[in-house]
Scaffold this motif. Structure first.
Motif, short mmCIF file in Angstrom:
data_model
loop_
_atom_site.label_atom_id
_atom_site.label_comp_id
_atom_site.label_asym_id
_atom_site.label_seq_id
_atom_site.Cartn_x
_atom_site.Cartn_y
_atom_site.Cartn_z
N VAL A 22 -4.00 2.11 -14.51
CA VAL A 22 -4.45 3.26 -13.75
C VAL A 22 -4.02 3.13 -12.29
N TRP A 23 -3.40 4.20 -11.77
CA TRP A 23 -3.13 4.31 -10.34
C TRP A 23 -2.83 5.76 -10.04
N THR A 24 -2.82 6.11 -8.77
CA THR A 24 -2.53 7.48 -8.37
C THR A 24 -1.04 7.60 -8.10
N ASP A 57 -2.12 13.31 0.54
CA ASP A 57 -2.38 13.27 1.98
C ASP A 57 -3.34 12.14 2.37
N VAL A 58 -3.55 11.18 1.47
CA VAL A 58 -4.43 10.05 1.78
C VAL A 58 -3.65 8.75 1.59
N PRO A 59 -3.95 7.74 2.40
CA PRO A 59 -3.27 6.45 2.21
C PRO A 59 -3.87 5.72 1.01
N ALA A 60 -3.07 4.87 0.39
CA ALA A 60 -3.56 4.04 -0.70
C ALA A 60 -4.57 3.04 -0.15
N LEU A 61 -5.59 2.74 -0.95
CA LEU A 61 -6.59 1.75 -0.56
C LEU A 61 -5.95 0.36 -0.53
N LYS A 62 -6.42 -0.46 0.39
CA LYS A 62 -5.91 -1.83 0.52
C LYS A 62 -7.05 -2.77 0.86
N GLY A 63 -6.82 -4.06 0.68
CA GLY A 63 -7.71 -5.11 1.15
C GLY A 63 -9.17 -4.98 0.79
N HIS A 64 -10.01 -4.99 1.82
CA HIS A 64 -11.46 -5.01 1.66
C HIS A 64 -11.98 -3.81 0.86
N ASP A 65 -11.40 -2.63 1.09
CA ASP A 65 -11.82 -1.43 0.34
C ASP A 65 -11.61 -1.62 -1.16
N LEU A 66 -10.48 -2.22 -1.53
CA LEU A 66 -10.21 -2.48 -2.95
C LEU A 66 -11.21 -3.50 -3.51
N THR A 67 -11.47 -4.54 -2.73
CA THR A 67 -12.40 -5.58 -3.18
C THR A 67 -13.79 -5.00 -3.44
#
Length: 156
Positions: A86-88, A15-25
């Motif tokens: 590793v990934w969800t 129920d959560v979106p995958a992290l992208k962009g700045h959050d990943l950095t």
């Protein structure tokens, strides 16, 4: 111990979106230690070891960690090396728990190194590979080799 390694993986319910962009950095900066973020989809790291026994010991420790955390990476084991991916799976992308697990896996490397040095003081300490270009080539070769093994060979 890193800030991430002190945290606990939280099971993803999808129920959560995958992290992208700045959050990943930001999270990759906290993680460090040679981890690579591939296509904003998964984390990958290659660990080199002096022999198969050390690589297997590390793999076993990561397997135990995976069961404890309820977070299961893909693990490639070969003589003298381990590659963790590793990934969800539930959201087919990255969450904070993936970074937490990666940090905890690095702690397991420290445990294997300490154990190894206790058994053989003259062995070279375990070190992750630092050359990212070589990592990419090794990972591609591992994938290619794995695919070769899966191909059906026709009888002659």
């Amino acid at each position: 111990m890193s800030e991430l390694a002190k945290m606990k993986c939280i099971p993803c319910k999808g129920d959560v979106p995958a992290l992208k962009g700045h959050d990943l950095t930001l999270l990759l900066g906290k993680l460090g230690n040679g981890w690579n973020c591939i296509n904003e989809h998964h984390l990958e790291k290659k660990y080199d070891f002096r022999n198969f026994r050390q690589a297997l010991d590390f793999t076993s420790r990561v397997g135990g960690l995976a069961e404890q955390q309820g977070h299961h990476p893909d693990i490639y084991l070969a003589w003298g090396k381990v590659i963790l991916t590793v990934w969800t799976h539930k959201i087919d992308g990255l969450t904070e728990s993936d970074f937490i697990f990666a940090a905890k896996a690095d702690q397991e490397l420290d445990q294997v190194a300490a154990r190894s040095q206790g058994k053989a003081m003259n062995e070279k300490p375990l070190q992750p590979v630092k050359d990212q270009q070589q990592d990419s080539e090794d990972i591609q070769r591992a994938v290619d080799d794995g695919m070769q093994d899966l191909r059906i060979k026709k009888p002659r």
